[in-house]
Write an enzyme that holds these catalytic residues in place. Structure first.
Site, PDB file in Angstrom:
ATOM      1  N   LYS A 122     -30.382  -9.321   5.908  1.00  7.51           N
ATOM      2  CA  LYS A 122     -28.960  -8.759   5.215  1.00  7.51           C
ATOM      3  C   LYS A 122     -28.249  -9.411   4.713  1.00  7.51           C
ATOM      4  CE  LYS A 122     -29.199  -4.737   7.614  1.00  7.51           C
ATOM      5  NZ  LYS A 122     -28.580  -3.555   8.599  1.00  7.51           N
ATOM      6  N   GLY A 151     -19.280  -4.608  13.981  1.00  4.20           N
ATOM      7  CA  GLY A 151     -19.784  -5.664  13.180  1.00  4.20           C
ATOM      8  C   GLY A 151     -21.064  -5.052  12.270  1.00  4.20           C
ATOM      9  N   GLY A 152     -21.798  -4.966  12.415  1.00  8.33           N
ATOM     10  CA  GLY A 152     -22.787  -5.186  11.299  1.00  8.33           C
ATOM     11  C   GLY A 152     -22.824  -3.547  10.557  1.00  8.33           C
ATOM     12  N   SER A 206     -34.047  -6.207   6.680  1.00  8.39           N
ATOM     13  CA  SER A 206     -33.229  -5.750   8.051  1.00  8.39           C
ATOM     14  C   SER A 206     -32.832  -7.630   8.702  1.00  8.39           C
ATOM     15  CB  SER A 206     -33.999  -5.123   8.736  1.00  8.39           C
ATOM     16  OG  SER A 206     -32.837  -4.915   9.789  1.00  8.39           O
TER      17      SER A 206
HETATM   18  P1  NAD Z   1     -23.438  -6.061  15.827  1.00  9.41           P
HETATM   19  O1  NAD Z   1     -24.237  -7.135  16.683  1.00  9.41           O
HETATM   20  O2  NAD Z   1     -23.585  -6.233  13.993  1.00  9.41           O
HETATM   21  O3  NAD Z   1     -22.210  -5.737  16.094  1.00  9.41           O
HETATM   22  C1  NAD Z   1     -21.985  -5.701  17.555  1.00  9.41           C
HETATM   23  C2  NAD Z   1     -20.619  -4.812  18.271  1.00  9.41           C
HETATM   24  O4  NAD Z   1     -20.462  -4.874  18.880  1.00  9.41           O
HETATM   25  C3  NAD Z   1     -19.455  -5.935  17.616  1.00  9.41           C
HETATM   26  O5  NAD Z   1     -18.750  -5.102  16.835  1.00  9.41           O
HETATM   27  C4  NAD Z   1     -19.678  -6.453  19.148  1.00  9.41           C
HETATM   28  O6  NAD Z   1     -18.241  -7.044  19.012  1.00  9.41           O
HETATM   29  C5  NAD Z   1     -19.452  -4.913  20.053  1.00  9.41           C
HETATM   30  N1  NAD Z   1     -19.679  -5.069  21.739  1.00  9.41           N
HETATM   31  C6  NAD Z   1     -21.077  -5.582  21.236  1.00  9.41           C
HETATM   32  N2  NAD Z   1     -20.215  -5.871  23.006  1.00  9.41           N
HETATM   33  C7  NAD Z   1     -19.972  -4.963  23.549  1.00  9.41           C
HETATM   34  C8  NAD Z   1     -18.978  -4.440  24.332  1.00  9.41           C
HETATM   35  N3  NAD Z   1     -19.882  -5.177  26.041  1.00  9.41           N
HETATM   36  N4  NAD Z   1     -17.733  -3.793  24.858  1.00  9.41           N
HETATM   37  C9  NAD Z   1     -18.037  -3.556  23.437  1.00  9.41           C
HETATM   38  N5  NAD Z   1     -17.354  -3.962  22.596  1.00  9.41           N
HETATM   39  C10 NAD Z   1     -18.638  -4.771  22.097  1.00  9.41           C
HETATM   40  O7  NAD Z   1     -24.632  -4.858  15.495  1.00  9.41           O
HETATM   41  P2  NAD Z   1     -24.482  -3.518  14.600  1.00  9.41           P
HETATM   42  O8  NAD Z   1     -26.798  -3.503  14.407  1.00  9.41           O
HETATM   43  O9  NAD Z   1     -23.518  -3.532  14.475  1.00  9.41           O
HETATM   44  O10 NAD Z   1     -24.976  -2.143  15.631  1.00  9.41           O
HETATM   45  C11 NAD Z   1     -24.130  -1.546  16.500  1.00  9.41           C
HETATM   46  C12 NAD Z   1     -24.942  -0.036  16.967  1.00  9.41           C
HETATM   47  O11 NAD Z   1     -24.984   0.697  15.752  1.00  9.41           O
HETATM   48  C13 NAD Z   1     -26.166  -0.587  17.765  1.00  9.41           C
HETATM   49  O12 NAD Z   1     -26.055   0.406  18.468  1.00  9.41           O
HETATM   50  C14 NAD Z   1     -26.831   0.153  17.335  1.00  9.41           C
HETATM   51  O13 NAD Z   1     -28.355   0.809  17.345  1.00  9.41           O
HETATM   52  C15 NAD Z   1     -26.405   1.025  15.922  1.00  9.41           C
HETATM   53  N6  NAD Z   1     -26.422   1.447  14.256  1.00  9.41           N
HETATM   54  C16 NAD Z   1     -26.785   2.518  13.932  1.00  9.41           C
HETATM   55  C17 NAD Z   1     -27.478   3.106  12.756  1.00  9.41           C
HETATM   56  C18 NAD Z   1     -28.371   3.710  12.541  1.00  9.41           C
HETATM   57  O14 NAD Z   1     -28.398   4.179  11.235  1.00  9.41           O
HETATM   58  N7  NAD Z   1     -27.763   4.799  13.307  1.00  9.41           N
HETATM   59  C19 NAD Z   1     -27.643   2.355  12.287  1.00  9.41           C
HETATM   60  C20 NAD Z   1     -27.005   0.539  12.365  1.00  9.41           C
HETATM   61  C21 NAD Z   1     -26.709  -0.216  13.780  1.00  9.41           C
END
Ligand code: NAD
Length: 295
Positions: free
Chosen positions: A72, A141-142, A68
């Site tokens: 990653k 994002g990720g 993680s």
């Molecule tokens: P990240 O930091 O890589 O990406 C964040 C994304 O959110 C970007 O596209 C960013 O531009 C956008 N963003 C941030 N603030 C914003 C706002 N105020 N308005 C609109 N867009 C906004 O994060 P990530 O790792 O991709 O995680 C994103 C979400 O997915 C989180 O809620 C995380 O908990 C969830 N997630 C869930 C799982 C799962 O297994 N269910 C796995 C990974 C991530």
């Protein structure tokens, strides 16, 4: 408490910070249920200690390790092989110590990204065949990248990606180029500020996903969607957020009459179960895991 013996095999989890993780609970429950003499332990590993930690997978003949943040996007440097979706995503969350024909670990390590696989398996488990579907995806994002790339490889026909114009926007443009150059899917990058376009594309879409942190703490009181009129009742609505279990966006979709609304719990569960199958070759009873984990 597992019965740890001289035969017990080890799966790692390498990240920093990591002490809040739920992963060992899920993994160890599954290994126990499957009758595997395997445990997962979490290790505090950052980019500085990652190479040595990955070498320990070889030296200790571990089955592999979950990966993680912040590792990653870096761990590929220390592996022999990377799966296509993980390579296109530029991110790996599972490192497998591959086995020879006798089932012995070889020390040749292969990286996968099971986040995207997990999301789409969750959709498939709901009885939905997503091949040929049009998707609107918010986020670059990720999580969003993994969902986009795996969906494009597995048959999503059209992908409309929206993001705010923050540091992630350029990454979205790169993902779109990667998808258009490497898959049959037609992907387009759009500005989330263009709400008329977002509404138009959501009306045309079969499936919608919000893969941003909007809807979870500290943004739990807001939604990227201005109001329920953006949703068609037959739109499949998904959120990657799992805490809270129902986000503001999901409530809006319910108000609009949508019936297929899913939070991020199944993505979280299936990304783990797919990794477990990659390590041990065994699939896990999904209903048992859901009951034990309260999903
Ligand atoms: P990240 O930091 O890589 O990406 C964040 C994304 O959110 C970007 O596209 C960013 O531009 C956008 N963003 C941030 N603030 C914003 C706002 N105020 N308005 C609109 N867009 C906004 O994060 P990530 O790792 O991709 O995680 C994103 C979400 O997915 C989180 O809620 C995380 O908990 C969830 N997630 C869930 C799982 C799962 O297994 N269910 C796995 C990974 C991530």
């Amino acid at each position: 408490m597992p019965n740890i013996t001289g035969h017990t095999e080890l799966v790692g989890l390498m990240a920093y910070p990591i002490r809040h993780t739920q992963s060992p609970t899920t993994h160890n429950l599954a290994y126990d249920k499957n009758g595997d003499d395997v445990i997962q332990l979490a290790f505090e590993v950052d980019n500085d200690s990652l190479e040595a930690a990955v070498n320990s997978i070889r030296a200790l003949k571990m089955l592999g390790s979950n990966i993680s943040m912040p590792n990653k996007t870096v761990v590929h440097k220390y592996l022999e092989e990377v799966d296509e979706a993980a390579r296109l995503c530029g991110a790996i969350n599972t490192v497998v110590n591959t086995r020879d024909e006798n089932g012995q670990v070889t020390g040749k390590l292969k990286g996968y990204n099971t986040d995207g696989m997990g999301y789409w398996q969750g959709i498939t488990e709901e009885g939905i065949d997503f091949k040929g579907m049009k998707m609107v995806l918010i986020g670059t994002g990720g999580a969003a990248t993994a969902i986009a790339v795996r969906g494009a490889l597995d048959g999503i026909a059209e992908l409309q990606i929206f993001n705010i114009r923050d540091k992630f926007y350029a990454r979205g443009e790169e993902i779109v180029e990667t998808i258009n150059n490497n898959t049959e899917c037609k992907a387009t990058m759009n500005d989330l500020a263009d709400l008329d376009l977002l509404k138009e594309k959501m009306q045309e879409a079969d499936i919608f996903c919000d893969a941003t942190g909007v809807g979870m703490h500290p943004l739990e009181d807001i939604s990227n969607i201005p109001d329920p009129s953006f949703f068609r009742p037959d739109l499949i609505v998904t959120d990657t957020v799992y805490a809270p279990r129902e986000t503001v966006m999901m409530k809006q979709a319910k108000e609009a009459g949508c019936t297929k609304i899913y939070n991020g719990m199944s993505m979280m569960l299936f990304q783990a179960l797919i990794a477990i199958e990659l390590y041990t070759g065994k699939s896990t009873d999904v209903e048992y895991m859901k009951e034990k984990l309260g999903i």
